[in-house]
Design a protein around this motif. Structure first.
Motif: not given
Length: 660
Positions: A113-135
């Motif tokens: 799996r090759t993760i570019t910096y843009l792809e890394l940004q998008r997945e990190v933001e998505a997971f960060a949003a998920a963490l916030r939603d979990l409290g």
């Protein structure tokens, strides 16, 4: 690489050499090549550390480099504000590197799996949003109990993005160890996985995590990464969530990096303590990240265009500093590998170096000794010409292993850095700068610029060159731990009291390592000060004896412990792994004894030399000498559950009892 006919001549030539100059071509391109940097750091200290801070982007500029008014509770880059996730991702995307690979992941079964910096940004933001939603809120500690999957650095960076410190627990640790760390950190959030592969077999990791959760003293929200798919069916309970489902549900989310003070905690890292209770080492955002970035730049010579591989596990501090934060802060491509070095074949790592054109390779002496044992034919079968720098980390490396690494992996044309540092230091402390200093096999090197490391005797005086003493550090540095989580008193007692003189207002960091220093100021680390054998009143360092044993041709690895002796008090027991094809006979025993006596003296002569195909090691590769001591003394064996190879204990026990 050398052909077989010239091998003995080459080995002899290398054995005679005590130092090596870095290649001229390397010096010409090195990130740091001016010897004046040492003097500059000394004359301008502590402002000289601004060059580390300059490797980061700051939202608010700091107004003071170092506040030492409450020593040893030092503060670095006071008043500065930044975010680690922004520094490791967003700024590279903004500067035009969005399509550069950030993470190059290789699974044990060959998946990539090759993760570019843009792809890394998008997945990190998505997971960060998920963490916030979990409290998850700012300053909540999130525990990450994951193997070498790309979701681990993604989760780390997502936590950093929202200002939630992470606490990574090595996946090889037990359920009890997980619970102990979650309780100590008051962590109410856990990111884990269903399982992972080891030597081709699927391991059930969630079962271990679930067992640990039964011992956690508070409610926990759990997120589970699905690594094994149909290989392992797992069920999510009421407070558990699927990682992919969460990321998919928050795809496209924008999560602005939370502004963090330079002294705000970035992560906790639990490490072993003398009392048996793990210590929660606290590292901060500004000082730690700048130090990880600067040492990656100056010592590992990393450039953004490089493909860089630190073959450690992110579950340890080496992985934090030199797989995730240091490399990504510099915008390079960092390689992650899920599996073991010898699966499916013993050339697995060299296959990957060739496949990805790795420029810089950083590994442990334990691994290098294994490579030696397996034989040079495995690296020789691959094109390793992309390599320009080799590094070692984790323990002292003996000269013979260093030279093997230099010859067979580096083709005598790579710079080699032997780095000493600890979980608590956050980054490298003693090593050569590869574009400046000559390399001395077996010696880590001088202290880095700005690091005042000395070797002292029991009275606190500098030892003479060639003598052994205690390694100490006499001034603070940006990557240092700030305290132990919820335990300032233990922080003071364990690290700062040994040579401190409160009346003189002088604080000295004592890492509990023994060392020697030579006329050039090069420091050779001898191992933990408690790793000693008392033979007839003479204190002998186990590392020193082991190094002498491994100097012998045909020996791949050795562990030395003290066994009870009626006359001497303790006697030296050497457990020896030989290289493939080497006869395990009395002739080899004699050569080992001769070498030990030559290197140290007759007092260190091994009482027993036991040949063994392996040594008892934890899952992190650390030799469990306690078990070897129990075997030597014929005692009942303690807990072997943390070993990755428990079967070897009975084999060694039988060899000792049979008189091998």
């Amino acid at each position: 690489m050398s052909d077989g006919d010239s091998e003995p001549e080459l080995e002899a030539r290398l054995d005679e050499r005590e130092s090596f100059e870095p290649p001229e071509w390397f010096v010409e391109q090195a990130n740091v090549s001016d010897p004046g940097i040492y003097e500059e750091f000394e004359e301008e200290w502590p402002e000289s550390w601004e060059r580390a801070a300059d490797l980061l982007s700051w939202e608010t500029e700091y107004d003071q480099v170092l506040d030492d008014s409450d020593a040893p509770f030092y503060e670095w880059f006071v008043g500065g504000e930044t975010n680690a996730s922004y520094n490791c991702i967003d700024r590279h995307v903004e500067s035009g590197a969005k399509n550069r690979a950030a993470i190059q992941w290789e699974g044990e079964l060959g998946e990539t799996r090759t993760i570019t910096y843009l792809e890394l940004q998008r997945e990190v933001e998505a997971f960060a949003a998920a963490l916030r939603d979990l409290g998850v809120e700012e300053d909540d500690v999130v525990t990450l109990y994951l193997p070498m999957l790309p979701q681990l650095p993604i989760a780390m960076l997502a936590c950093a993005r929202i200002g939630a410190p992470h606490s990574v627990v090595f996946a090889g640790f037990s359920a009890e160890a997980l619970a102990e760390r979650m309780n100590a950190a008051d962590s109410e959030y856990l990111v884990t996985c269903d399982g992972y592969y080891r030597r081709g077999d699927p391991l059930n990791h969630k079962e271990k995590a679930d067992t640990g959760l039964t011992k956690v003293e508070h409610d926990v929200e759990t997120i589970v990464v699905d690594r094994l798919g149909d290989e392992l069916t797992h069920f999510l309970g009421e407070d558990a969530h699927d990682y992919d489902d969460l990321v998919d549900a928050h795809e496209g989310a924008t999560v602005e990096p939370v502004t963090r003070d330079a002294e705000d905690m970035l992560f906790l890292m639990y490490t072993s303590g003398t009392t048996g209770t793990p210590k929660g080492v606290k590292h901060t955002t500004g000082g730690y990240l700048s130090y990880a970035a600067w040492t990656t730049h100056a010592v590992l010579d990393v450039e953004p265009e490089d493909t860089y591989w630190c073959a450690a596990d992110i579950g340890w501090i080496t992985g934090h500093s030199y797989i995730v934060y240091g490399p990504l802060a510099l915008g390079t491509t960092t390689v992650m590998y899920e599996g073991t070095p010898d699966y499916p074949e013993k050339d697995r790592l060299w296959e990957l170096v060739e496949k990805y054109g790795v420029d810089i390779f950083y590994t442990a002496p334990t691994a290098i000794r294994s490579f030696m044992k397996w034989g040079q034919e495995f690296p020789d079968a691959h094109d390793l010409s992309s390599l320009r720098l080799l590094g070692t980390v984790g323990e002292p490396i003996n000269p013979r292993a260093w030279k093997w690494y230099y010859e067979h992996i580096g083709d005598e044309d790579c710079a080699v850095v032997d780095t000493w540092w600890q979980t608590e230091t956050g980054g490298m402390m003693v090593t050569t700068l590869p574009g400046i200093g000559e390399m001395k096999p077996g010696s880590a090197g001088p202290p880095l610029p700005g690091i005042d490391a000395r070797v002292l005797d029991v009275a606190g005086e500098d030892v003479d060159p060639g003598d052994a003493g205690y390694l100490t550090v006499h001034n603070p540095w940006p990557g240092m731990l700030r305290t132990l989580y919820h335990n300032d008193e233990r922080f003071l007692n364990e690290y700062w009291m040994e040579y401190s003189d409160p009346d003189a207002d002088e604080w000295v960091y004592f890492p509990e390592d023994g060392a020697a220093i030579d006329d050039d100021g090069y420091i050779t680390v001898l191992g933990r000060v408690d790793d000693v054998i008392n033979v007839s009143g003479h204190r002998l360092g186990t590392m020193e004896i082991e190094s002498a044993v491994v100097d012998v041709a045909g020996v791949a690895e050795a562990a030395v412990v003290g066994g009870s002796h009626e006359v001497k008090g303790e006697a030296v027991y050497a457990f020896v792994i030989t290289e493939d094809g080497q006869a395990e006979d009395d002739a080899l025993r004699e050569r080992i004894v001769d070498r030990v006596e030559e290197a140290i003296g007759p007092i260190a002569r091994p009482e027993r030399i036991v040949f063994t195909p392996d040594l008892p090691k934890t899952r992190s590769g650390k030799i469990m000498r306690r078990l070897l001591e129990e075997i030597a003394d014929g005692e009942e064996l303690g807990d072997t559950s943390t070993l990755r190879n428990p079967d070897i204990v009975e084999d060694i026990q039988a060899a000792v009892e049979d008189g091998d």
